[in-house]
Enzyme design. Structure first.
Site, short mmCIF file in Angstrom:
data_model
loop_
_atom_site.label_atom_id
_atom_site.label_comp_id
_atom_site.label_asym_id
_atom_site.label_seq_id
_atom_site.Cartn_x
_atom_site.Cartn_y
_atom_site.Cartn_z
N SER A 140 0.84 -1.20 0.00
CA SER A 140 0.00 0.00 0.00
C SER A 140 0.87 1.24 0.00
CB SER A 140 -0.90 0.01 1.24
OG SER A 140 -1.50 1.28 1.44
N TYR A 153 -1.70 -0.53 10.30
CA TYR A 153 -1.74 -0.94 8.89
C TYR A 153 -0.52 -0.39 8.14
CZ TYR A 153 -3.45 -1.42 4.09
OH TYR A 153 -3.58 -1.73 2.75
#
Length: 243
Positions: A140, A153
Site C-alpha cells: 500500500s 496498517y
C-alpha cells in the site's frame, strides 16, 4: 495448459480474485486461500476451473505458520512446486493509535506481515533449488508515507516493503525476483465503509479522478510475474498519482 503453479493468498474476492482469474487465463495451476470466506472462495475456485485451470482452495490463516505449512504440503502434493507467490492476504484497520490495543496490533501484523514471512519461508527453498521464482507482495502507499489513523496498517505495509527489498537482494543470485505493488485507493469491499460523500471526496484527491480497478492490479501482477527479470527489489506505486 501451463505447467507452472501460482499461489495467491486472500483470493476469495477483490484484488486476490482478480489476480487468480488473470493467471487462469494463462493456464496456470492455481492455489487460492482465504481466512474465513469459504463460500466466496469456492465460487472463485469454480470460476477458475471453468476456465480450464486446476485449482486448490484452502481456508486458513496465513498468519499461522502451521496452517501455511499444511497449505504447502497440499500444494506440493496436488499442483507441484509454487513458481509464483502473490502475497495478497491482509486486513485494514482505521482508528486512533491510542485506541489500538495489543490484540488489534498483533492481528494486523500477523495478517499483513507475518503471513508474508510464513509463505515465503515455505516457497523460497524450492525456488532456490530450481533457480527460478517470482514473489509479488501486494502492499500500500501507506507503507511508503504512512496514514493518520492507520498506524498499525501502515507499519505492516512498511515492513512488507522493507522485507521485499531485503529478500530481493538475497535471492537475486538465484534468479528469483521479489517486488511489491504499493496500491492506492482500489475499488474493493475494503473501501465499502466509505459514505458516498467520503468516496467523492477521496476521488477528488486522486489526480486520475477515480479509484483503481482490481483488474488493473491483476494485470500489473501478471506483468511482474511474466516480464523483465532484471526488475527486482522494487516497491512500485499504483495509485493514479495520488501520493
Amino acid at each position: 495448459m501451463n505447467s507452472k503453479t501460482v499461489l495467491i493468498t486472500g483470493a476469495s474476492k477483490g484484488i486476490g480474485k482478480a489476480i487468480a482469474l488473470r493467471f487462469a487465463r494463462e493456464g496456470f495451476r492455481i492455489a487460492i486461500t482465504c481466512k474465513s470466506s469459504k463460500s466466496e472462495l469456492l465460487r472463485t475456485k469454480a470460476e477458475i476451473e471453468s476456465m480450464g485451470s486446476p485449482c486448490l482452495a484452502y481456508v486458513g490463516d496465513m498468519g499461522s505458520y502451521p496452517a501455511v505449512a499444511e497449505l504447502f504440503q497440499l500444494i506440493n502434493k496436488t499442483l507441484g512446486q509454487v513458481h509464483v507467490l502473490v502475497n495478497n492476504a491482509g486486513i485494514s484497520h482505521i482508528g486512533l493509535f491510542t485506541e489500538t490495543d495489543i490484540n488489534t496490533w498483533n492481528t494486523i501484523i500477523n495478517s499483513n506481515l507475518t503471513s508474508v514471512y510464513n509463505c515465503c519461508s515455505q516457497a523460497v527453498p524450492d525456488m532456490v533449488r530450481s533457480k527460478e521464482g517470482k514473489i509479488i507482495n501486494i502492499s500500500s502507499v501507506w507503507g511508503i508515507c504512512g496514514a493518520s489513523c492507520e498506524v498499525a496498517y501502515s507499519a505492516s505495509k512498511g515492513g512488507m516493503n522493507a522485507f521485499t527489498k531485503a529478500l530481493a537482494k538475497e535471492l537475486a543470485p538465484s534468479k528469483i525476483q521479489v517486488n511489491a505493488i504499493a496500491c492506492g485507493a482500489i475499488d474493493t469491499s475494503m473501501n465499502s465503509f466509505l459514505s458516498r460523500a467520503d468516496r467523492e471526496s477521496l476521488t477528488e484527491e486522486i489526480p486520475a479522478n477515480r479509484l483503481g480497478k482490481t483488474e488493473e492490479v491483476a494485470e500489473f501482477v501478471w506483468q511482474l510475474a511474466s516480464g523483465n527479470d532484471y526488475l527486482n527489489g522494487q516497491v512500485i506505486p499504483l495509485d493514479g498519482a495520488w501520493v
